[in-house]
Design an enzyme around this catalytic site. Structure first.
Site, PDB file in Angstrom:
ATOM      1  N   CYS A  94       0.790  -1.227   0.000  1.00 45.58           N
ATOM      2  CA  CYS A  94       0.000   0.000   0.000  1.00 45.58           C
ATOM      3  C   CYS A  94       0.829   1.288   0.000  1.00 45.58           C
ATOM      4  O   CYS A  94       1.414   1.624  -1.029  1.00 45.58           O
ATOM      5  CB  CYS A  94      -1.006  -0.039   1.142  1.00 45.58           C
ATOM      6  SG  CYS A  94      -2.408   1.033   0.820  1.00 45.58           S
ATOM      7  N   HIS A 195      -3.465  -5.513   2.158  1.00 54.07           N
ATOM      8  CA  HIS A 195      -2.914  -5.732   3.484  1.00 54.07           C
ATOM      9  C   HIS A 195      -3.933  -6.423   4.342  1.00 54.07           C
ATOM     10  O   HIS A 195      -4.811  -7.072   3.848  1.00 54.07           O
ATOM     11  CB  HIS A 195      -2.342  -4.498   4.169  1.00 54.07           C
ATOM     12  CG  HIS A 195      -2.993  -3.197   3.907  1.00 54.07           C
ATOM     13  ND1 HIS A 195      -2.410  -2.024   4.247  1.00 54.07           N
ATOM     14  CD2 HIS A 195      -4.147  -2.850   3.340  1.00 54.07           C
ATOM     15  CE1 HIS A 195      -3.182  -1.031   3.893  1.00 54.07           C
ATOM     16  NE2 HIS A 195      -4.243  -1.495   3.355  1.00 54.07           N
TER      17      HIS A 195
HETATM   18  N1  GLN Z   1      -2.234   6.902   2.061  1.00 60.28           N
HETATM   19  C1  GLN Z   1      -2.339   6.049   0.907  1.00 60.28           C
HETATM   20  C2  GLN Z   1      -3.696   6.125   0.241  1.00 60.28           C
HETATM   21  O1  GLN Z   1      -4.665   6.511   0.856  1.00 60.28           O
HETATM   22  C3  GLN Z   1      -2.000   4.619   1.320  1.00 60.28           C
HETATM   23  C4  GLN Z   1      -2.982   4.052   2.275  1.00 60.28           C
HETATM   24  C5  GLN Z   1      -2.564   2.761   2.877  1.00 60.28           C
HETATM   25  O2  GLN Z   1      -1.375   2.411   3.000  1.00 60.28           O
HETATM   26  N2  GLN Z   1      -3.568   2.046   3.329  1.00 60.28           N
HETATM   27  O3  GLN Z   1      -3.792   5.776  -0.915  1.00 60.28           O
END
Ligand code: GLN
Length: 253
Positions: A94, A195
């Site tokens: 992510c 995740h």
């Molecule tokens: N901040 C990033 C997004 O919103 C990644 C989010 C995350 O790692 N869940 O796309």
């Protein structure tokens, strides 16, 4: 017994949804095969020394945490590139995945530099893409396997033409909710939005990563094959998650 050396990037910053659970799975599955996992934290200001680790791991984070680590990651970019060119494996989840591309424009318009290890770019959109996901992967021609996980991101990731996705979306949004692709894979480097954590319910991917890491550790071109494990609970966890993703339907359901 072989010690598989893992470099865990920014464990204090990038660890939403208990992404560090992935490390626990790698350690256990390695131990069941008689190998040890030797995990080092690589935080702010710590040097990445090519050759010192067989597998790198970077978890997910909110835009805020990503912003905090992005510049430091850029300082590590050259060493990381050298390490993976020499055959080290890397799993990025992510927020970590987004920073492996050329850059990420966050929800509030913050431009974060990426390290260009994967051929992609990410821009946050208005609507968050949240829920269970099911993918179909084909690492070897004709050998299809599924990955089940959970996604929650505002970022829309576009792969460059010709880039290889991690998998095809069977249910859920994936990289951008449009392309039908999820994640990206380049050699032994994998980036994904999944995740939750990802590896407990997808044992085959954990083993694939361990095999790549072992190949690096042993200086072998061909990764060794780890002995299969019973994986009964893991399969059940995968099925529960896959069924939730299928029930969700959506654009690719
Ligand atoms: N901040 C990033 C997004 O919103 C990644 C989010 C995350 O790692 N869940 O796309």
């Amino acid at each position: 017994m072989t010690a598989i050396r893992v470099g865990h990037l920014y464990p204090d910053y990038l660890n939403i949804y208990a992404d560090r659970g992935n490390i626990a799975v790698l350690a256990r599955r390695a131990a069941w095969r008689g190998h040890e996992l030797d995990v080092t934290a690589l935080g702010m200001g710590d040097a990445v020394v090519p050759g010192e680790h067989d597998l790198y791991y970077v978890g997910g984070g909110q835009d805020r945490e990503q912003l905090l680590v992005a510049e430091d990651l850029v300082a590590k970019a050259e060493a990381l590139r050298e390490a993976v060119t020499a055959g080290a494996a890397l799993l990025a989840v992510c927020g970590g995945y987004q920073l492996l591309g050329r850059g990420y424009r966050g929800f509030h318009g913050e431009d974060m530099p990426g390290i260009g290890l994967l051929p992609l770019e990410t821009v946050a959109g208005e609507r968050r893409m949240i829920g269970d996901v099911l993918l179909e992967c084909e690492f070897q021609p004709g050998e299809k396997r599924t990955l089940a996980g959970f996604e929650n991101h505002a970022g829309r990731t576009r792969l460059d033409p010709g880039a290889q996705p991690l998998g095809r979306v069977l249910a859920g949004f994936g990289n951008d909710g449009e392309s039908g692709f999820e994640g990206c894979r380049a050699g032994r480097v994998i980036g994904t939005y999944l995740h939750g954590p990802l590896l407990p319910r997808n044992g085959w991917l954990a083993d694939w990563l361990l095999e790549q890491a072992l190949a690096h550790r042993l200086g072998a071109d061909d990764p060794p094959s780890l002995e299969p494990l019973p994986d009964e609970l893991e399969r059940r966890a995968h099925e529960v998650s896959a069924a939730r993703a299928r029930a969700r339907g959506g654009r690719f359901g």
